[in-house]
Write an enzyme that holds these catalytic residues in place. Structure first.
Site, short mmCIF file in Angstrom:
data_model
loop_
_atom_site.label_atom_id
_atom_site.label_comp_id
_atom_site.label_asym_id
_atom_site.label_seq_id
_atom_site.Cartn_x
_atom_site.Cartn_y
_atom_site.Cartn_z
N ASN A 169 -37.91 -32.47 44.15
CA ASN A 169 -36.67 -32.82 43.21
C ASN A 169 -37.25 -33.42 41.94
O ASN A 169 -36.24 -33.80 41.18
CB ASN A 169 -35.61 -33.50 43.95
CG ASN A 169 -36.09 -35.19 44.09
OD1 ASN A 169 -37.24 -35.41 44.01
ND2 ASN A 169 -35.16 -35.67 44.47
N GLU A 188 -38.69 -36.33 41.66
CA GLU A 188 -39.19 -37.94 41.83
C GLU A 188 -40.81 -38.05 41.77
O GLU A 188 -41.50 -37.16 42.30
CB GLU A 188 -38.57 -38.40 42.81
CG GLU A 188 -37.31 -38.68 42.87
CD GLU A 188 -36.34 -38.96 44.40
OE1 GLU A 188 -37.31 -39.59 45.13
OE2 GLU A 188 -35.26 -39.07 44.38
N LYS A 204 -38.54 -38.47 -0.65
CA LYS A 204 -37.98 -37.43 0.27
C LYS A 204 -36.63 -37.82 0.60
O LYS A 204 -36.26 -38.86 0.61
CB LYS A 204 -38.80 -36.97 1.49
CG LYS A 204 -38.83 -38.13 2.28
CD LYS A 204 -39.85 -37.83 3.63
CE LYS A 204 -39.65 -39.09 4.65
NZ LYS A 204 -40.59 -39.03 5.82
N ARG A 219 -33.63 -37.06 3.85
CA ARG A 219 -33.55 -36.83 5.33
C ARG A 219 -32.10 -36.84 5.73
O ARG A 219 -31.23 -37.72 5.40
CB ARG A 219 -34.32 -37.76 6.15
CG ARG A 219 -34.35 -37.28 7.51
CD ARG A 219 -35.04 -38.40 8.38
NE ARG A 219 -36.36 -38.60 8.17
CZ ARG A 219 -37.48 -37.98 8.50
NH1 ARG A 219 -37.15 -37.23 9.56
NH2 ARG A 219 -38.74 -38.07 8.13
N ASP A 221 -49.90 -41.33 7.40
CA ASP A 221 -48.82 -41.83 7.91
C ASP A 221 -49.03 -41.98 9.30
O ASP A 221 -50.38 -42.15 9.87
CB ASP A 221 -47.88 -40.42 8.15
CG ASP A 221 -46.38 -40.75 8.10
OD1 ASP A 221 -46.08 -41.80 8.59
OD2 ASP A 221 -45.62 -39.64 8.20
N THR A 251 -42.36 -32.51 7.33
CA THR A 251 -42.54 -33.53 6.26
C THR A 251 -44.07 -33.53 5.77
O THR A 251 -44.02 -33.64 4.29
CB THR A 251 -42.31 -34.90 7.07
OG1 THR A 251 -41.04 -35.03 7.21
CG2 THR A 251 -42.23 -35.94 5.74
#
Length: 326
Positions: free
Chosen positions: A45, A47, A202, A204, A230, A238
């Site tokens: 399931n 888990e 930029k 967003r 970045d 981006t």
């Protein structure tokens, strides 16, 4: 004299989940140790079950798991490992999270939103973590969400050492992908010879995740070798648009450097076609064959993490790894 005095030595233990086993193996090699054997599997399931095959009682345990996709599964496994260590009487538990899940959700942009980065730190504290260690958090303020020591590591020394071999440092402009990361770009510029800075303006739409529009570049880039920096690359939209804006502004070449290569589809295609001379990331996250492309360079983060773990274990200074700037 009352009581008993123990003269036992400290013990460092490294354990890992299933999210990024190759990084954990590299860290163990750097430390010169073997990881504690761990049993982990999923029930039908969904888990998760975890168990450590040897005693960790009284040990300083570093439990490493990078929060890659499927991110919720690996965060849950990480929490279960911490809980198992607490119940196994580990002396100190450090959750080592090279890439910190939900780190971009560090504040409310609009009403009725969660602060998910705070929730994740609360979950680790509840599970039993005494300390957190991560690399280049999206927002430094996340350190304040955890009520305990947080070792915030920088990948910049690794990235800048590589980039210096790829550019003429007398002709470099360091470019931030937005105005909010100028401070990081300043550190980069200092490491690369003190050249000028620029940033890409930029816009967003907060209702549309992973989408931003790069409009224009502010700063001196014409005829210069640009290093676009970045903390992470997700879908690559981006960054690829920023590369095109820089080339349109007359940049001689563009190298992209980021710590975390999330590289969600279609990042590989976008980055391979955007015109960047090279895209440099570290292996804080696993990079699959489908995510790789010709201009991608992946640097090892294991030496940095291993050195930080050793400093923590020896009660040394993690800040000393970064010239006192961390």
């Amino acid at each position: 004299m009352t009581g008993i005095t123990s003269y036992g030595e400290k013990r460092l233990v490294l354990v890992s989940g299933r999210a990024h086993p190759s990084l954990a193996a590299d860290v163990a090699d750097e430390l010169g140790i073997e990881m504690v054997p761990t049993t982990a599997y999923d029930f039908a399931n969904g888990e998760i079950y975890v168990r450590f095959a040897e005693s960790v009682r009284g040990a300083d345990v570093f439990v490493l798991q990078s929060h890659t996709a499927p991110i919720n599964q690996w965060i849950m496994e990480h929490l279960l490992m911490v809980d198992a260590l607490k119940r196994a009487s580990a002396k100190q538990i450090t959750a080592v999270v090279p890439f910190y899940g939900y780190g971009r959700q560090d504040k409310k942009h609009r009403g009725r939103e969660p602060i998910s980065a705070r929730l994740v730190t609360d979950l680790f504290a509840t599970a039993g973590a005494d300390r957190l260690m991560s690399v280049d958090l999206h927002a430094a303020q996340t350190q304040g969400f955890f009520d305990g020591p947080v070792d915030h590591l920088w990948a910049m020394p690794i990235l800048t050492e590589h980039v210096r071999t790829r550019v003429d440092t007398s002709n470099v402009t360091v470019v931030s992908p937005d105005a909010g990361r100028i401070r990081v770009a300043e550190h980069w510029a200092a490491k690369l010879g003190g050249g000028p800075l620029a940033f890409v303006h930029k816009t967003r739409d907060m209702g549309r995740p992973n989408q931003a529009v790069a409009n224009r570049v502010v700063g001196e880039v014409e005829g210069r070798d640009c290093v676009l920096v970045d903390d992470l690359i997700d879908t690559g939209g981006t960054i690829s648009e920023a590369v095109k804006v820089l080339e349109g502004a007359g940049a001689a070449s563009v190298i992209v450097a980021a710590t975390h290569g999330v590289l969600s589809d279609p990042a590989a295609q976008r980055l391979s076609e955007c015109g960047a001379r090279e895209v440099v990331v570290t292996d804080t996250l696993p990079i699959t064959a489908e995510q790789r492309f010709d201009t991608l360079t992946v640097l090892s983060i294991a030496p940095l993490i291993a050195r930080a773990i050793r400093e923590v274990f020896d009660d040394g200074s993690v800040t000393s790894l970064f010239d006192g700037n961390a």
